[in-house]
Design a protein around this motif. Structure first.
Motif, PDB file in Angstrom:
ATOM      1  N   UNK A 133       0.965  -1.181   0.017  1.00 24.60           N
ATOM      2  CA  UNK A 133       0.030  -0.005   0.031  1.00 24.60           C
ATOM      3  C   UNK A 133       0.939   1.173  -0.039  1.00 24.60           C
ATOM      4  N   UNK A 134       0.376   2.505  -0.277  1.00 26.39           N
ATOM      5  CA  UNK A 134       1.190   3.512  -0.287  1.00 26.39           C
ATOM      6  C   UNK A 134       1.661   4.016   0.927  1.00 26.39           C
ATOM      7  N   UNK A 135       2.935   4.317   1.132  1.00 28.27           N
ATOM      8  CA  UNK A 135       3.620   4.629   2.331  1.00 28.27           C
ATOM      9  C   UNK A 135       4.398   5.965   2.152  1.00 28.27           C
ATOM     10  N   UNK A 136       4.291   6.846   3.374  1.00 29.44           N
ATOM     11  CA  UNK A 136       5.357   8.141   3.457  1.00 29.44           C
ATOM     12  C   UNK A 136       6.038   7.859   4.627  1.00 29.44           C
ATOM     13  N   UNK A 166      10.222  10.554   1.999  1.00 30.58           N
ATOM     14  CA  UNK A 166       9.983   9.502   0.908  1.00 30.58           C
ATOM     15  C   UNK A 166       8.439   9.194   0.724  1.00 30.58           C
ATOM     16  N   UNK A 167       8.051   9.416  -0.288  1.00 30.12           N
ATOM     17  CA  UNK A 167       6.681   8.823  -0.560  1.00 30.12           C
ATOM     18  C   UNK A 167       6.616   7.787  -1.769  1.00 30.12           C
ATOM     19  N   UNK A 168       5.901   6.381  -1.523  1.00 29.24           N
ATOM     20  CA  UNK A 168       5.974   5.517  -2.403  1.00 29.24           C
ATOM     21  C   UNK A 168       4.844   4.968  -2.670  1.00 29.24           C
ATOM     22  N   UNK A 169       4.330   4.286  -3.871  1.00 29.55           N
ATOM     23  CA  UNK A 169       2.890   3.849  -4.006  1.00 29.55           C
ATOM     24  C   UNK A 169       3.218   2.563  -4.941  1.00 29.55           C
ATOM     25  N   UNK A 186       1.676  15.800   2.723  1.00 35.58           N
ATOM     26  CA  UNK A 186       0.966  14.686   2.340  1.00 35.58           C
ATOM     27  C   UNK A 186       0.580  14.680   0.949  1.00 35.58           C
ATOM     28  N   UNK A 187       0.517  15.934   0.237  1.00 32.17           N
ATOM     29  CA  UNK A 187       0.041  15.912  -1.291  1.00 32.17           C
ATOM     30  C   UNK A 187       1.057  15.020  -1.937  1.00 32.17           C
ATOM     31  N   UNK A 188       2.486  14.993  -1.491  1.00 33.28           N
ATOM     32  CA  UNK A 188       3.348  14.105  -2.292  1.00 33.28           C
ATOM     33  C   UNK A 188       2.835  12.879  -2.268  1.00 33.28           C
ATOM     34  N   UNK A 189       2.395  12.156  -1.434  1.00 35.92           N
ATOM     35  CA  UNK A 189       1.868  10.894  -1.401  1.00 35.92           C
ATOM     36  C   UNK A 189       0.793  10.637  -2.328  1.00 35.92           C
ATOM     37  N   UNK A 190      -0.172  11.961  -2.280  1.00 34.51           N
ATOM     38  CA  UNK A 190      -1.106  11.910  -3.437  1.00 34.51           C
ATOM     39  C   UNK A 190      -0.734  11.668  -4.834  1.00 34.51           C
TER      40      UNK A 190
END
Length: 646
Positions: free
Chosen positions: A138-141, A157-160, A184-188
Motif C-alpha cells: 500500500x502507499x507509504x510516506x 519519501x513517498x511510495x505507491x 501529504x500531497x506528495x503521497x497523493x
C-alpha cells in the motif's frame, strides 16, 4: 513539522536503545521498526549495500514497465524540478530500475547508494517508503527519523505500489527529497502516478489484443497491416481527424504522419513508441495529437501496427491536473469590512460573469492573484484550468516560448517533441499574467494579436491554433505612465483593461487589520497544534500606526514573526527592524527632492546611476524611486554596465 521531527527522532533513539516503541509512533512505522530489529538491520547505517548482479538483465526484464512509466515520471518531474526532489521507479523486489532528479538531491542519493540497480527493501536498508510500501502492499510516506537507518533521517519519501492488469504487484514509484519539504500531497501525487502507469500498462495490452472493445475506447485507433495499409479505424479516430471512413481507408499513413520512419519500425522487433507528440496532416489541416505506435507480433514477426492517439488538449488537461493549474481562492476568502473593498469585490463579481479581459492594478502585496483566482472560480470557466505566469521571472529570450510554446527543433536545446505554452495549457480556462508590465515590447505585440483573434502560433510553427482563453493581467506599475515612457503599448493596455480593477492598499483600509491579524493567528494556531497564542488589542492598535508599504504580505510576515517570538500572548510588535525599514524608505522618499533625477527617456543611464547612488546600492529602493520593476532595473543595469557595489 519541526515538533514532529523532534518527537520522532526522540522516539527512534528510545527504540534503538531499549527496543520499546513510543505509543504515538504510527502503527505502520512502529511495526516496520520491529521487523527491522528482527532482521538485524543496522540502525546507524541505512545505505544501499546490495546491487543487482546484472543491471542490463534487470532493465530488460522490466522494459515494458520502464517505457510506460518513464513519461509519467518525466511529467511529474517537470512540475517539481528545482524543488529538491527525485523520482524513482522500482521493480517488485525493490531494485531501483529508473531515476530522475535535481542535481543536488542526486548527489545526496549517490552518498546513500540510492541509485539504479540497488536493492531498497526493508531487510537491506530498514524502514523506508519503497521497502515498506512493497511489504505492506500500500502507499507509504516516511519522514525524517521514521526511517530506520540514521543516514536517511534528513529525507522524506513517498511510495505507491504499481499493479498489472491482474492486480499482481510489479513495482512501485517513489518521490524523495529533504524532510522539511514533506507534504501529504506528495503521497497523493505518487499514488495517482502509480494508478496512471497501471492504466497505461492495461491499455498497451488491450491494444495488442485488439479485442471487441475496439470502438469503445476513448482514444483514436488505427490498425495497419505489414504493407502499411489501413485495415481498421475506430469512430473516435474518425472524429479526431474529422474524416469519413472511406477517406480514412485510402489514407497514406506516411503522408498524414510525415517524419515517422514506419519501414524502420517494421524491421525492428518489439520496437514501439509511447506518448509522442506529433502532427496529423489531413486536408491541409494540422491536428496535434499524442500518439503511441505498437507492433502486432505474430510468430516472431511484425504483421502490422496499431496507432493510438489522443488530442493534445486532452493530454493538457491531465498535465493541468498534475501541475496543479487550479484556482484555490474564492471571493469568500477575501477578508474585509472596508466599504471600498466591498465595492471592488462587487465589481469583480460582475466582471467575472462576463468574458472580457481584466486588468488588475495595485501595489505589491494587495492580493492581485487572490482576486484573479476568485474571478476565475466565480466565472463560467471555473471547471477549466487556471494558469498563473509571473512575467517578471521569465528571461526575456524565453518569454515567447514559455507563453506560446514551441515546435520540435524550433531552436537549439528544444525538446524533440515540441512543448506546449502556458496559453495552450490554459485553453478552456483562464491565464493570469502577473507583472504584465514587465513583458518585452515585441512580446506585447504578439500578445495583442492573441487577444484580438484568440489564436497562437508556436515558436517555429507555421499555423495558428484557435484557443478559448480568458486573460487576466496584473501589475503594480501605473501602466499609463509606462505608456508615456514607451515601455508599454497603448493598444494592448486598452485591449486588456476592458474591465479594470484597482486593489486597495492596506494603509487605506486599516480597519481590516483587526480581521487580518486574528485570521493569521488562527491559521498559525491550527498549523502549530501544540501552541495556542492569543493577541492583545494593544498589539493590533500598534500595528495600525504603520504605513505597510508591503501591504498584507508585509503584515502577515510581521504577525508571523511576532507569533513565533511570543510564548502565550502577543503583546508587543518587534518593531526595531520594521521601524528601520520605514525610516530608510522615508529617508529615500524625502531625499528625492534633493537630487534631480534625469528623465529615463533622455538620459536613462544617468538616472539609474543617480538612483542607485542615492539608495546606497539598494536596488529595491532604487527601483521604487525610478518607478520601474526590479526585473526591468536589473536588465538596464546590465545593458549600461552600471556598477552597483558600495
Amino acid at each position: 513539522m519541526k515538533d514532529y521531527i523532534e518527537f520522532i527522532t526522540t522516539a527512534w533513539r528510545e527504540f534503538v536503545s531499549t527496543g520499546q516503541v513510543h505509543p504515538k509512533v504510527r502503527r505502520e512505522i512502529a511495526d516496520s521498526w520491529i521487523r527491522c530489529r528482527k532482521y538485524g538491520v543496522d540502525p546507524y547505517n541505512g545505505k544501499g549495500n546490495v546491487k543487482h548482479p546484472n543491471i542490463d538483465e534487470l532493465i530488460n526484464k522490466n522494459n515494458e514497465l520502464i517505457s510506460v512509466a518513464r513519461p509519467v515520471i518525466e511529467s511529474i518531474y517537470s512540475m517539481v524540478s528545482g524543488s529538491g526532489f527525485a523520482l524513482f521507479l522500482v521493480d517488485k523486489d525493490g531494485y531501483i530500475i529508473d531515476v530522475i532528479g535535481d542535481k543536488d538531491i542526486m548527489e545526496r542519493a549517490e552518498e546513500l547508494d540510492f541509485l539504479k540497480g540497488e536493492l531498497w527493501s526493508e531487510k537491506v536498508v530498514g524502514t523506508n517508503a519503497i521497502g515498506t510500501a512493497l511489504y505492506l502492499n500500500k502507499p507509504v510516506q516516511t519522514i525524517g527519523a521514521e526511517h530506520y537507518g540514521s543516514n536517511q533521517h534528513s529525507w522524506t519519501c513517498s511510495a505507491a505500489p504499481i499493479y498489472d492488469e491482474d492486480d499482481n504487484l510489479i513495482g512501485c514509484i517513489n518521490m524523495s527529497g529533504n524532510y522539511y519539504n514533506a507534504h501529504s500531497h506528495t503521497l497523493g501525487i505518487v499514488t495517482a502516478a502509480a494508478q496512471s502507469i497501471q492504466k497505461q500498462m492495461e491499455l498497451a495490452i488491450s491494444y495488442k489484443l485488439l479485442n471487441v472493445t475496439f470502438d469503445s475506447i476513448s482514444e483514436g485507433m488505427i490498425v495497419m497491416n505489414e504493407h502499411m495499409k489501413i485495415k481498421r479505424i475506430n469512430g473516435r479516430a474518425l472524429k479526431i481527424l474529422n474524416i469519413s471512413l472511406e477517406d480514412a481507408m485510402n489514407m497514406d499513413i506516411n503522408l498524414v504522419l510525415n517524419g515517422i520512419d514506419f519501414h524502420k519500425l517494421f524491421k525492428e522487433r518489439n520496437k514501439f513508441l509511447h506518448n509522442l507528440e506529433w502532427d496529423f496532416s489531413i486536408n491541409n489541416e494540422i491536428i496535434k495529437c499524442v500518439i503511441n505506435i505498437l507492433p502486432l507480433n505474430k510468430n516472431g514477426k511484425n504483421s502490422g501496427m496499431v496507432i493510438t492517439f489522443t488530442e493534445v488538449e486532452v493530454v493538457h488537461k491531465l498535465v493541468n491536473k498534475f501541475a496543479g493549474y487550479k484556482a484555490q481562492y474564492e471571493f469568500k476568502d477575501i477578508i474585509t469590512n472596508n466599504l471600498e473593498m466591498k465595492n471592488m469585490i462587487s465589481f469583480a463579481k460582475k466582471a467575472a460573469k462576463s468574458d472580457c479581459n481584466i486588468l488588475i492594478q495595485g501595489e505589491s502585496g494587495t492580493g492581485k492573484e487572490l482576486i484573479s483566482q476568485s474571478i476565475h472560480n466565480y466565472s463560467n470557466r471555473a471547471r477549466g484550468p487556471f494558469v498563473a505566469v509571473n512575467c517578471a521571472s521569465i528571461p526575456s529570450e524565453l518569454v515567447e516560448s514559455e507563453l506560446f510554446g514551441y515546435e520540435k527543433g524550433a531552436f537549439t536545446g528544444a525538446s524533440k517533441e515540441g512543448h506546449p505554452g502556458k496559453f495552450e495549457l490554459a485553453d478552456g480556462g483562464t491565464i493570469f499574467l502577473d507583472e504584465i508590465g514587465e513583458l518585452p515590447l515585441d512580446i506585447q505585440s504578439k500578445l495583442l494579436r492573441v487577444l484580438d483573434n484568440g489564436k497562437i502560433v508556436r515558436v517555429g510553427g507555421t499555423y495558428e491554433k484557435q484557443l478559448d482563453v480568458r486573460v487576466i493581467g496584473a501589475t503594480n506599475r501605473i501602466l499609463k505612465n509606462e505608456i508615456s515612457k514607451r515601455n508599454f503599448r497603448e493598444d494592448l493596455y486598452y485591449r486588456l483593461s476592458v474591465m479594470e480593477i484597482k486593489t486597495i492598499p492596506l494603509k487605506k483600509r486599516k480597519e481590516d487589520i483587526d480581521l487580518l491579524v486574528n485570521e493569521f493567528i488562527q491559521k498559525l494556531n491550527i498549523k502549530n497544534r501544540n501552541k495556542i497564542i492569543s493577541v492583545k488589542q494593544s498589539y493590533i492598535d500598534e500595528l495600525k500606526k504603520y504605513n505597510w508599504n508591503g501591504n498584507i504580505r508585509e503584515l502577515k510576515n510581521v504577525v508571523e514573526r511576532d507569533y513565533y517570538l511570543s510564548e502565550d500572548e502577543i503583546t508587543n510588535v518587534d518593531c526595531l527592524y520594521y521601524n528601520s525599514i520605514d525610516k530608510n524608505i522615508n529617508k529615500v522618499e524625502s531625499s528625492i527632492e534633493e537630487i534631480k533625477i534625469v528623465p529615463l527617456d533622455k538620459l536613462e543611464e544617468k538616472a539609474i546611476g543617480d538612483a542607485i547612488n542615492k539608495c546606497n546600492g539598494n536596488l529595491q529602493l532604487a527601483a521604487k524611486l525610478l518607478n520601474i520593476g526590479r526585473a526591468t532595473l536589473y536588465r538596464k543595469i546590465k545593458t549600461y554596465d552600471i556598477s552597483v557595489s558600495k
